[in-house]
Design a protein around this motif. Structure first.
Motif, short mmCIF file in Angstrom:
data_model
loop_
_atom_site.label_atom_id
_atom_site.label_comp_id
_atom_site.label_asym_id
_atom_site.label_seq_id
_atom_site.Cartn_x
_atom_site.Cartn_y
_atom_site.Cartn_z
N ALA A 105 55.26 15.57 58.17
CA ALA A 105 55.07 14.21 58.68
C ALA A 105 56.31 13.39 58.38
N LEU A 106 56.40 12.26 59.06
CA LEU A 106 57.51 11.33 58.87
C LEU A 106 56.92 9.97 58.53
N ALA A 107 57.27 9.48 57.35
CA ALA A 107 56.82 8.17 56.90
C ALA A 107 57.95 7.17 57.07
N SER B 128 54.43 3.89 56.86
CA SER B 128 53.53 4.23 57.95
C SER B 128 53.81 5.65 58.40
N PHE B 129 52.78 6.53 58.34
CA PHE B 129 52.90 7.91 58.81
C PHE B 129 52.60 7.92 60.32
N LEU C 42 46.40 12.74 58.52
CA LEU C 42 47.56 12.06 57.95
C LEU C 42 48.19 11.07 58.92
N ARG C 43 48.12 11.37 60.21
CA ARG C 43 48.76 10.51 61.20
C ARG C 43 48.09 9.14 61.23
N GLY C 44 48.91 8.09 61.20
CA GLY C 44 48.41 6.74 61.26
C GLY C 44 48.10 6.10 59.92
N ARG C 45 48.28 6.83 58.84
CA ARG C 45 48.00 6.25 57.53
C ARG C 45 49.08 5.25 57.14
N GLY D 289 62.98 5.79 55.60
CA GLY D 289 61.68 6.45 55.47
C GLY D 289 61.82 7.71 54.66
N ALA D 290 60.87 8.63 54.85
CA ALA D 290 60.86 9.88 54.09
C ALA D 290 60.24 10.98 54.94
N LEU D 291 60.74 12.20 54.71
CA LEU D 291 60.21 13.39 55.37
C LEU D 291 59.24 14.06 54.41
#
Length: 633
Positions: free
Chosen positions: A309-311, A321-322, A333-336, A389-391
């Protein structure tokens, strides 16, 4: 062995089983007939006499040709000497068999070395090592355990068990009990019975019985890579010292083969990360679709992660935001949205350093709640002094940990991605700036040239109409003047739109806010409502009134989008004579029979609270017309 001048010397030189001359083996001279010069006179060639062996005290029927007393010249050995000679020959045969067996096992060792070095895939090499070791020492079962960083076994390659037996046993060993001896002290272990050892912890249900055990460590360079385990030598025999030496020699060569396979795998892995970085950079610079989706998908594949995911940072909210996720549990996880201070990804972003965790549950990050993840790796996206962001990369519980090499390659990949994203944003900003400059130029040209000329034409026509004596022509000219005025107003509106969508004009910036509402509602309607702004909207309206105006326009358009089913909507905002009015007209189905009027009551209360009016009525061509009017201050 060479005989001397006499038979005594020849017999004295014969070896025995203990290595000393057989002095007791002497033929009886009186049995040989007349002695020659050398003490022994053999029969002449060509005679029909055969050599005879006679045992003292026994029957003298040693002649091959018949029975009877031995003739002169027969060779007779004592019984004791004959037994010693048999034992010597038996020992020579045993030694020869041992030599042949040893030679066969050495050939097996050479063959095993050729087998394990014939491939560069690490998984294939590990399995061939176990198979070759079992064949080399004739073991029924064999396994190779790869040691993880925490001291337990992260991989267990076994042979000898059928799949149904493996399924009945369940989980693979972690390296406890006797298997852990080699991890604690990397020296060979050879046992006649595993159960008798103090460290034995027993076998799980469904495990086959095992007694004999031979284990040796496998070293790769100066580090312990894993352990080779062999059990149950066929035929019920025990593992010998020779077996241990052969397996140690195989383990030494296996370490070299494993090292070569690991280096080859690392080179391939690095190439995959480099190729992924190049593909993403090329995709971003080429304005490809969904670059974030590509980043997440490629990173998950190359890192062998189950979840990726990418935050992205939201500095205003202090959260991450993921927006993009792929793989296992991606929908969860998507949309968290997770706070920066209470998440593992936020920690990596704040510290601007990668984070590797063996079990995400041990740290309790908010982003992993309810997810089936164990080992995770989070790498921040750092470009210059900005962390965007973060990977996030995760594997399921019970999977292997991320290695130092994985972290190094993922960090380099994230740096390339962050730089590519920054370049893409810069190029997009440059494009927007160029577009705004073009809009500003067009607006300036419209204002300075087109509007001035139209205004001049309108003034001229108006003057002609005033001097025209014929009433029909004068009215016709006035009609043209009104058309030109309407055209000037539309051009002015276009100029405001060109200049006001990115940067508000003076005052409260109501034009830009209203234009933003129109743009936001375009998706709800499926088309863009038409907007008319007339008068000094930005400068003449009080800030408090402007906030109410914006809320009224938004609420009215939202109601129309939900209920009107309209194909066209027109919004007119006018500031003149100390009042501001907002009129919204649609061509929809009109006011329905619903009894819920909370939205309309809110609009009415806003108008009455400011000393204004609120009217809702059918539109001129069907649909509904809403008019809200209040003083400008």
């Amino acid at each position: 062995m060479r005989c001397g001048s006499s038979l005594d010397q020849c017999v004295d030189a014969m070896p025995t089983t203990d290595g000393w001359p057989a002095r007791g083996i002497r033929p009886h001279r009186d049995q040989f007939g007349p002695a020659s010069a050398g003490g022994y006179s053999p029969r002449r060639p060509g005679t029909d006499a055969e050599h005879h062996l006679a045992v003292p005290g026994g029957p003298r029927s040693g002649s091959v040709r018949g029975h009877g007393a031995p003739s002169p010249g027969d060779l007779i050995f004592p019984a004791v000497a004959r037994l010693e000679l048999d034992e010597l020959l038996a020992q020579l045969v045993d030694r020869a068999q041992d030599v042949l067996s040893t030679q066969g096992r050495l050939r097996g060792l050479l063959r095993a070395n050729r087998v394990i070095t014939a491939d560069l895939s690490l998984d294939v090499v590990l399995r061939r090592i176990v198979e070759s070791a079992c064949e080399l020492v004739d073991a029924r079962y064999g396994a190779l355990g790869v040691i993880a960083r925490d001291g337990h076994l992260e991989q267990f390659v076994h042979v000898g068990m059928d799949p149904s037996m493996v399924e009945a046993i369940g989980s693979t060993p972690r390296g406890d009990g006797v298997l852990g001896l080699l991890t604690e002290e990397p020296t060979p272990v050879r046992l006649d019975d595993i159960a008798d050892h103090p460290h034995a912890v027993g076998f799980p249900s469904g495990h086959p019985p095992m007694q004999g055990f031979l284990g040796v460590p496998i070293r790769v360079r100066n580090e312990i890579f894993g352990n080779l385990y062999l059990t149950e030598k066929r035929g019920g025999a025990e593992f010998t010292t020779e077996d241990e030496e052969l397996v140690l020699a195989l383990a030494a060569n296996a370490g070299v083969a494993i090292d070569n396979a690991r280096l080859f795998g690392e080179a391939q892995h690095r190439q995959q990360w480099s190729q992924a970085s190049a593909d993403i950079t090329r995709h971003l610079l080429a304005d490809g679709d969904d670059p974030l989706e590509l980043i997440v998908r490629r990173a998950g594949n190359v890192a062998r992660a189950d979840t990726s995911a990418l935050a992205l940072c939201d500095p205003a909210a202090g959260a991450l935001s993921f927006d993009v996720a792929d793989g296992h549990d991606a929908d969860r996880l998507r949309g968290r949205h997770v706070p920066m201070d209470a998440s593992l990804a936020g920690r990596a972003v704040r510290e601007r350093a990668p984070l590797v965790v063996g079990d995400a549950r041990s740290l309790g990050g908010s982003e992993v709640d309810g997810l089936d993840v164990g080992p995770i790796m989070i790498v921040p996206l750092i470009a210059s002094q900005v962390t965007s962001g973060a990977l996030f990369l995760g594997r399921r519980r019970g999977s292997g940990l991320f290695s130092d090499e994985d972290l190094e390659l993922a960090a380099a990949f994230a740096a390339h991605v962050a730089l590519a994203l920054e370049l893409a944003r810069t190029r997009a900003a440059r494009g927007r700036l160029s577009l705004l400059e073009d809009r500003d130029r067009i607006a300036r040209d419209l204002h300075d040239h087109v509007m001035q000329r139209l205004f001049a034409v309108a003034m001229g026509l108006q003057g002609l109409a005033a001097s025209e004596e014929r009433t029909a022509r004068a009215e016709r000219m006035n009609t043209y003047v009104e058309d030109l005025d309407e055209t000037v107003r539309e051009i002015r509106q276009t100029i405001f739109e060109l200049r006001g969508r990115s940067t508000p004009a003076t005052g409260s910036g109501l034009r830009a806010k209203i234009l933003g509402i129109i743009d936001d509602m375009a998706d709800a309607f499926g088309f863009t409502p038409r907007l008319h702004l007339d008068g000094p909207v930005d400068s003449a309206i009080d800030a408090a009134v402007g906030d109410h105006l914006v809320a009224v326009v938004r609420e009215t358009l939202s109601n129309a989008a939900r209920h009107a089913q309209a194909h066209a909507v027109e919004v007119t905002v006018t500031a003149a004579d100390g009042r501001v009015s907002a009129e919204v007209v649609d061509d929809g189905v009109g006011m329905g029979p619903t009894t819920r009027r909370s939205g309309l009551a809110n609009l009415r209360s806003r108008a009455e609270g400011l000393g204004g009016t609120f009217v809702i009525e059918p539109g001129p061509h069907g649909g509904t017309r809403v008019r809200w009017s209040v003083p400008t201050s």
